[in-house]
Enzyme design. Structure first.
Site, mmCIF file in Angstrom:
data_model
loop_
_atom_site.group_PDB
_atom_site.id
_atom_site.type_symbol
_atom_site.label_atom_id
_atom_site.label_comp_id
_atom_site.label_asym_id
_atom_site.label_seq_id
_atom_site.Cartn_x
_atom_site.Cartn_y
_atom_site.Cartn_z
ATOM 1 N N ALA A 56 -13.185 57.143 32.354
ATOM 2 C CA ALA A 56 -14.195 58.200 32.378
ATOM 3 C C ALA A 56 -14.178 58.930 33.714
ATOM 4 O O ALA A 56 -14.515 60.115 33.781
ATOM 5 C CB ALA A 56 -15.578 57.610 32.110
ATOM 6 N N SER A 57 -13.788 58.238 34.778
ATOM 7 C CA SER A 57 -13.683 58.885 36.094
ATOM 8 C C SER A 57 -12.667 60.019 36.046
ATOM 9 O O SER A 57 -12.908 61.109 36.581
ATOM 10 C CB SER A 57 -13.270 57.865 37.157
ATOM 11 O OG SER A 57 -14.182 56.788 37.222
ATOM 12 N N HIS A 94 -23.213 58.015 37.372
ATOM 13 C CA HIS A 94 -22.253 57.068 37.933
ATOM 14 C C HIS A 94 -21.636 57.618 39.222
ATOM 15 O O HIS A 94 -21.510 58.834 39.400
ATOM 16 C CB HIS A 94 -21.148 56.796 36.902
ATOM 17 C CG HIS A 94 -20.285 55.628 37.235
ATOM 18 N ND1 HIS A 94 -19.121 55.744 37.958
ATOM 19 C CD2 HIS A 94 -20.423 54.305 36.948
ATOM 20 C CE1 HIS A 94 -18.569 54.550 38.097
ATOM 21 N NE2 HIS A 94 -19.334 53.662 37.492
ATOM 22 N N ASP A 173 -20.921 62.568 29.931
ATOM 23 C CA ASP A 173 -20.351 61.258 30.252
ATOM 24 C C ASP A 173 -21.127 60.204 29.468
ATOM 25 O O ASP A 173 -22.265 59.881 29.814
ATOM 26 C CB ASP A 173 -20.449 61.004 31.756
ATOM 27 C CG ASP A 173 -19.982 59.604 32.149
ATOM 28 O OD1 ASP A 173 -19.424 58.898 31.291
ATOM 29 O OD2 ASP A 173 -20.183 59.214 33.318
ATOM 30 N N ASN A 202 -15.690 55.737 26.390
ATOM 31 C CA ASN A 202 -14.640 54.737 26.551
ATOM 32 C C ASN A 202 -14.655 53.705 25.416
ATOM 33 O O ASN A 202 -15.487 52.788 25.436
ATOM 34 C CB ASN A 202 -14.816 53.976 27.875
ATOM 35 C CG ASN A 202 -14.573 54.833 29.086
ATOM 36 O OD1 ASN A 202 -14.012 55.908 28.992
ATOM 37 N ND2 ASN A 202 -15.001 54.347 30.248
#
Length: 377
Positions: A56-57, A94, A173, A202
């Site tokens: 996800a980053s 995050h 996200d 994810n």
């Protein structure tokens, strides 16, 4: 193992057609499972589509860089605007969102969340108007569905309308919680996705797929390709404008045949099997929450919505820090903390594939025992 054995090189369609085409099919399969708008699906025949990122980053960074490039393009390629660009996220987002801002060299503004730990549209609107008045250029908003600390959900429909009014890229996200949206009872939490420019979650977190497998959908992939397109002669082929070359959809050039493991999992479990897995883990979190609630010395800090329970001993932060240290030093279970509005809380996360009621009861027995010993000192 099979992917490694095949040894596919998937950076262009020509280098491995099956790698590209299966990935396109899997992103459409999962997109339909999530009931994403047709604009995000290859099968709709438009500009949308999906890609498997590593994490996800990566997806957040790719989305931010695309938004940055769109802003430069829309302003006659004036790259001097970079220092005026600003992105936004909740103060509960995050840390990878902050890192994306650093890597993209875009100022990131943190929006204070409300008492439910969610970013609201009015707070975002106020920040955008302030920045515009100061000569800044808002380009990107990251909305979080299922925050790391407490599994809170930003108010997506409110945020989406703000982004639409100000022509700001909206990225969602949902790294952890996104898997749950295949269940009808959780799908309303994704309402507002129709406003998004990109969406990511994810499957390797909660959908029985091994790491790494992070799915990202783009409403207009031409903007993504424009931001990342480097086209040397040795990578060109005759079909490159008729089918995606995923090297233009990601940070690295090379890529593995990651869609295979997604295909195997979906074919093995089916939608119902995956839904059953998620519902079971949510039920286990509720079970742990019920156990905590029976002890007058503990309290549940946040509403249990999915597989995460935030709880604490009644008392100050110091006693909870000591309890966590004792739990992890004991070694029978491991717990990670979070700081929620200056309150130190313990996070009990149901995430292992084979977790059972017996495991949850064992964990609570350990926590209760160590808390009792702490209270006796």
């Amino acid at each position: 193992m099979l992917s490694d054995a095949i040894g596919g090189v998937g950076f262009t369609w020509a280098s491995n057609p099956a790698c590209t085409e299966l990935e396109m099919m899997m992103l459409d399969w999962v997109g339909r499972m999530l009931k994403l708008p047709n604009e995000f699906l290859f099968s709709a025949g438009g500009k949308g589509g999906g890609v498997i990122q590593g994490t996800a980053s990566e997806a957040t960074l790719v989305a931010l860089l695309t938004a940055r490039n769109r802003t430069v393009t829309n302003n006659n390629e004036n790259k001097d605007l970079l220092h005026k660009m600003v992105a936004y996220c909740s103060d509960q987002a995050h840390s990878s969102v902050e890192r994306a801002g650093l890597l993209a060299m875009v100022k990131l503004r943190s929006i204070p969340s409300d008492d439910e730990r969610q970013m609201r549209g009015d707070a975002l609107e106020k920040a955008i108007k302030e920045d515009k008045a100061n000569g800044m250029i808002p380009i990107f908003v990251c909305a979080t569905l299922g925050t790391t600390s407490t599994c809170a959900f930003d108010q997506l429909e409110e945020i989406g309308q703000v982004c639409q009014r100000h022509n700001v890229w909206l990225h969602i996200d949902a790294a952890y919680a996104g898997s749950a949206f295949i269940c009808p009872e959780f799908r309303p939490l994704l309402n507002g996705v129709e406003f998004a420019d990109s969406f990511n979650f994810n499957p390797h977190k909660w959908m029985l797929v091994n790491f790494d497998c992070s799915l990202m959908w783009i409403r207009d992939s031409s903007q993504l390709v424009e931001a990342f397109n480097v086209d040397p002669l040795y990578l060109k082929h005759n079909h490159q404008h008729s089918i995606p070359d995923y090297r233009h959809w990601q940070i690295p050039l090379g890529r593995r045949f990651r869609s295979l493991k997604l295909w195997f999992v979906i074919r093995l479990y089916g939608i119902k099997g995956l839904q059953d897995h998620i519902r079971k883990q949510v039920a286990l979190a509720k079970e742990f929450s019920n156990l905590v609630s029976t002890d007058k010395n503990f309290e549940i800090v946040e509403e249990v919505k999915m597989g995460l329970v935030c709880f604490k001993l009644k008392g100050d932060n110091k006693v909870n820090e000591q309890l966590l240290e004792n739990i992890n030093k004991d070694g029978r279970i491991h717990i990670v903390p979070a700081m929620v509005k200056d309150v130190y809380v313990l996070r009990f996360a149901i995430c292992a594939t084979q977790t059972s009621v017996k495991d949850v009861q064992f964990a609570w027995t350990v926590i209760h025992q160590l808390a009792t010993e702490l209270g006796q000192k």
